[in-house]
Scaffold this motif. Structure first.
Motif: not given
Length: 411
Positions: A289-292, A197-203, A313-316, A275-283
């Motif tokens: 959402y960044a594209t949207l 949410i924070m960095y999507g809003n930043m874009i 999008v935020t509500l999603l 930890l690997v899955y956390a980074v993968v799904f985070f990215l």
């Protein structure tokens, strides 16, 4: 391609050096460090002074058992003192600050213990609960003695039921492992939610700011809109990853050095796969959402219109987070399984499942494949909308502006 790297580097280093980013990171790091050492902070500020509580025992039989029960429970911060005077005198001592409180003990109509607690305020719930629990134990002992139960029978009566939990699935997590995984997954889910949410809003805000100041007209003459779009997305992605790693390292090292918090958060031994899955799904969640957000940011002409445009999008993201919170208590629910394959929810829900269950490789691969396909579609579609959207000015009315942006792209 060289211009893409220029936009990426400019976006990353400009935001990295900004005062807002540095201050936010510093404050968040302090909060993470504070939470990781919360038990030490509470102990540092806690009042270790023993609380004196006087007892007026009208039965002449309950004071000693009450004192012994408190001692048995290991509570050392309450100092019980027998008082033979009147209640008026006891009230004066409490009002003068000599005592924390005084308790009047007596019998009810069934000849079982009852008590009245007097203090300047009853906000000290810890002292109240300790005294109430100790008196309840005495009442239980007396009540069972009245009906002829021996101490051994009473002990047997209150022994917890034997309830073994055995998982038949091969390599299934034990209850302890599940509790630890639940704490870890909760922390990482919350991090994914906040960062997306924070960095999507930043874009969105950055694109809208450039358009509202007419800087966009200069930028598109030096770099194509598509290069700008992906340069900003990847630049902010690096920024978010930088902050994510920094905060995770601070939190992880703080918790690892605190044995009590380690057991609470389940950081004794973090599986590398988690930890690997956390980074993968985070990215993946971020890029989706960044594209949207970038697409929608290109459609607005004023900063005031940003929140209205990105709200769906935020509500999603919010919906995905709440579904994940439900899934923490029942990760095997069919609803959770289905939503883990829906791209908008998968970054949180599938990560929840792989963190708590033994999920088949094909399920994880399918979820990631659907996510990558969705990101690719929105990247292609978003690039077309972005190319025309950055040239649109005037009040944004609705999502029909996407059609106008596509028409401008064809010209």
């Amino acid at each position: 391609m060289n211009k893409f790297w220029i936009v990426l580097a400019h976006t990353y280093f400009t935001k990295l050096k900004s005062k807002s980013f540095l201050i936010t990171t510093m404050i968040t790091a302090l909060l993470v460090f504070g939470v990781a050492n919360l038990n030490h902070i509470i102990e540092f500020f806690s009042d270790d002074e023993t609380k004196t509580v006087a007892v007026i025992d009208k039965t002449n039989k309950l004071y000693e058992p009450l004192k012994a029960q408190l001692k048995t429970s290991g509570k050392k911060d309450i100092d019980l003192q027998m008082f033979k005077g009147t209640e008026e005198k006891a009230k004066e001592k409490v009002q003068n600050g000599e005592w924390q409180a005084y308790v009047v003990l007596g019998y009810d109509d069934k000849q079982l213990p009852k008590a009245a607690y007097y203090a300047m305020t009853v906000a000290d719930s810890d002292t109240l609960l300790q005294l109430e629990h100790a008196l309840q134990q005495i009442k239980t002992t007396l009540a069972t003695a009245k009906i002829g139960l021996s101490p051994e029978q009473v002990k047997e009566l209150y022994e917890p039921v034997v309830f073994d939990k055995v998982a038949l699935e091969k390599n299934a997590k034990t209850e302890e492992e599940l509790n630890q995984a639940r704490s870890l997954v909760y922390i990482l889910l919350f991090a994914i939610y906040i960062f997306v949410i924070m960095y999507g809003n930043m874009i969105t805000m950055e694109v809208a700011t450039e358009k509202s100041s007419r800087v966009m007209e200069i930028l598109i003459s030096s770099a194509s809109p598509v290069q700008q779009m992906f340069g900003k997305i990847f630049g902010v992605a690096l920024l978010s990853l930088t902050q994510f790693i920094l905060l995770f390292v601070i939190g992880y090292t703080s918790i690892k050095g605190n044995s009590e918090m380690t057991s609470i958060f389940g950081f004794e031994q973090i599986p590398v796969a988690t930890l690997v899955y956390a980074v993968v799904f985070f990215l993946l969640g971020y890029f989706l959402y960044a594209t949207l957000f970038a697409l929608l940011g290109s459609l607005v002409s004023r900063i005031e219109e940003v929140q209205q445009m990105i709200t769906p999008v935020t509500l999603l993201v919010v919906a995905a987070f709440f579904i994940a919170m439900f899934g923490l208590s029942d990760p095997e629910a069919p609803f959770i399984t289905v939503t883990s394959f829906i791209p908008f929810f998968a970054p949180m829900i599938m990560f929840l499942r792989v963190g708590m269950l033994n999920v088949s490789i094909w399920e994880v691969a399918l979820s990631i494949g659907l996510l990558v396909a969705t990101i690719s579609f929105f990247a292609y579609f978003g690039a077309k909308v972005y190319r025309g959207g950055v040239l649109m000015y005037g009040k944004t009315t609705s999502f029909k502006d996407i059609k106008k942006a596509l028409q401008l792209t064809k010209k």
